[in-house]
Structure formats: C-alpha cells, structure tokens
Write an enzyme that holds these catalytic residues in place. Sequence first.
Site: not given
Length: 439
Positions: A292, A327
Amino acid sequence: MNSSHDFIPSLLRKPMLSPCVIKTWCVQSLSFATEEAEEISGSRPAEVLNLVQGKWVGSSNWNTVVDPLNGDSFIKVAEVDETGIQPFVESLSSCPKHGVHNPFKAPERYLMFGEISAKAAHMLSLPKVSDFFTRLIQRVSPKSYQQAFGEVYVTQKFLENFCGDQVRFLARSFGVPGNHLGQQSHGFRWPYGPVAIITPFNFPLEIPVLQLMGALYMGNKPVLKVSIVMEQMLHLLHTCGLPVEDVDFINSDGRTMNKLLMEANPRMTLFTGSSRVAEKLAVDLKGRVKLEDAGFDWKILGPDVHQEDYIAWVCDQDAYACSGQKCSAQSLLFMHENWSKTSLLSKLKDLAERRKLEDLTIGPVLTEVIGKSVNGTTYAGLRARTTGAPQNHWFGPAGDARGAGIGTPEAIKLVWSCHREIIYDFGPVPKDWKIPAST
C-alpha cells in the site's frame, strides 16, 4: 489510509476533556496500559519496549523521540540494531509454513480470535479506553481530537465485524465434484506462516490493527514494526486473550528491519509507506510482498457549479485533515474554468486560515475518469471525498499484482492467505480394471 472519520455519529464524538477529568482516568484504571497518554512529556518520558518470543525486552540502545511541539525528548525507544535481530529471526523461523493454525491444524483458534475480537471491541468502546488511545495517537501524529478518535472508532468497528464465528468464516472452503465416483476437489484458505507487517506513523492504530488481526485470523505469525500506540494495543489484546508468543513487536530503523527481513525470510510482508521503499522491498524479498504505497491524489471539479460552500469544505478537509498526512489526501485540485467565476478560491483560503496548531486541526509535517483509470479507490459524486468513505471499506491500490487491501473479508483473504487445493480420490477402482499398456 482512509476512513469515515467525519461521519462518526455525533453522540460518539468526544469533547476536549479538562485536565481534572483526565487525571481521574489514570493508568491504574486501565489494567493493560503501561503509560498515561496525557502525562507523556520531557519530564515524564514514555518507554517503548520490544516483544519477542513471548517476552517484553529492552535494549542496550535507547533512542529518543523529540516532541515536535516543544523540542523535548518525550519518548524513549528500546531500539534494536543489526546485532540484536537474532531473537526475532529465530522467532519467525520457528513458525512453519503451514502456520500457527489452518483448517486442519488447531481450528479452535479461529473461534479464539472471534472471542479476542469481541473482547477488544468492547474495551475500545469504553470511553476511558477510547480516550486513552485517542490522546496517545495525538501525541505521535498531528491530528485533531475528532480525527484521532475516528481512528479508534473505525478500529473498534472492525473488531466488532469479526466477533463470534466471523473469523472462522474467513477460512471457508469449497468443494467441486471430480471426474468419477469418490473424487472431489476441495479448496482451502491457507496461511503463509511467518510474515512481517510494516506500517506508517500517520495511522498508528487503525492500519496496523486491521492488518495485524487479519494476519492472525488466517493463522500467520507476524512481526510488527510501528509505534508506541501499537505497543499499548498489544497489551490490550493480551488482556483480551491473545497469546503473548503469537506476535513479535520490534523497534528499529529501516536498515535493521531490512536485515531482519533478509535473514528471517518471511513468506509474505505487508508494507504501507513510500513507493521508493516498496520497490526496494519487492526486489529484496523476491516479490513476496503486498504493498500500500503513497498516493498523489487529484481532485477534479467538472463544469457544473453548485453547492459552492460544501465543495469548498470538502476540498479543505481532504487537503488538510490530519495535516495532509493521509495517503488519500488531496494533493492537487483541478477545476473547470466555470469555477474561476465563483468565490471558491477565497472560501478555500478562509477555511484554511481557520486551522490552528492549538487544536491540531493543522500540525507540523514530519515527513470519464472512472472508466479510463486504474486508481485503487476513486471517489465520485457530489459528496465524494477522501475523508468520508464508509468505515472498513476495501482500500488499496489497483493495477498492480502486488497491491494489498485492508479491512474487509475479501482483503484479509487476499493479503493474508493463499489457496490450497486437496484432491480426494477414494475410488472405487473399476471392477474389471487391469494394468494398462505403458504410456
């Protein structure tokens, strides 16, 4: 990471508490806690230990973390260097590749983790416990109380989702008839065995808990690298019945962690962080990774101008909530020329100027689109925003075979288990069977 932090029911949002109230919620009232979040300071620094082979241990090398608000050294970390990784290597190596449990080995552990999840979810629902973790998150990540509490809330809801039989259901198998009587093909979800989890500072509770529990549910033994928040969460999980030898916890720099991974050779590593480190790990670990990595996220405003105040608020929230340290944070705003005729930009300026360090609504920074894109998560529509997705939705990159997911049963099975097939063939042998000609 992205969560429903702004859609938490208003009755569950926690107000700022006065010092006199906080003092009554001391460490002694939290049976698991070894620190008091409100007291961590230069004069009363917290200490973070390592957990390996079922024992909490210190280190000959104590590193200090500096409080970015005042420069005081407020956390002492027992940091493991390259000479101290052997116990962690041995611990991971002791776990076989068929895992701590699987459908044929210690299946009662699936139920055990359902019970652990139920107890941990209940504990996180208690105001004094949720406040403890909310305040602790604020000490290590620049978030407002609501943003930090949202992380605790989503984690608690995740644990609720996997109470009772739900962990066992993650390992659901399937069967397919064979070619003849007595033959069947059965598919099973199988653990990797020894695994590693490396997660970032900006979600010090939500991301590591969701990935850690997913790894444990499927029968893996993880080593975890993150922060003081997870050290305290592990104490809570132990109180809820997690065997102390099931998880190792390490404090180290990146170079030491890389050496540990190379020597212990975990069969799968989950990494959430920068794309540069992700690519290095993919090479070092020969592709045995799920990633990720960081995002550069665009917001696109089309030609239809409406709900100007709401759009301005969404843009401000997506860019600056958690000081932009998500993010999924808005990195770049594109807008149709029709928006230039509105007061949107001035409203964005006004909203940004409301944010202040005192309440951590801003903080010091430490470190046809849908059909023609491969974004892992795309937010589309008037109310679409990166800080407003439903709790425990699938979140992860797309278009990359190494892409990880988080939070949902599908994501857990993708990241933390593999497919094992067993062919059963019990006959009978045909009555008139004879040895055939060689082929």
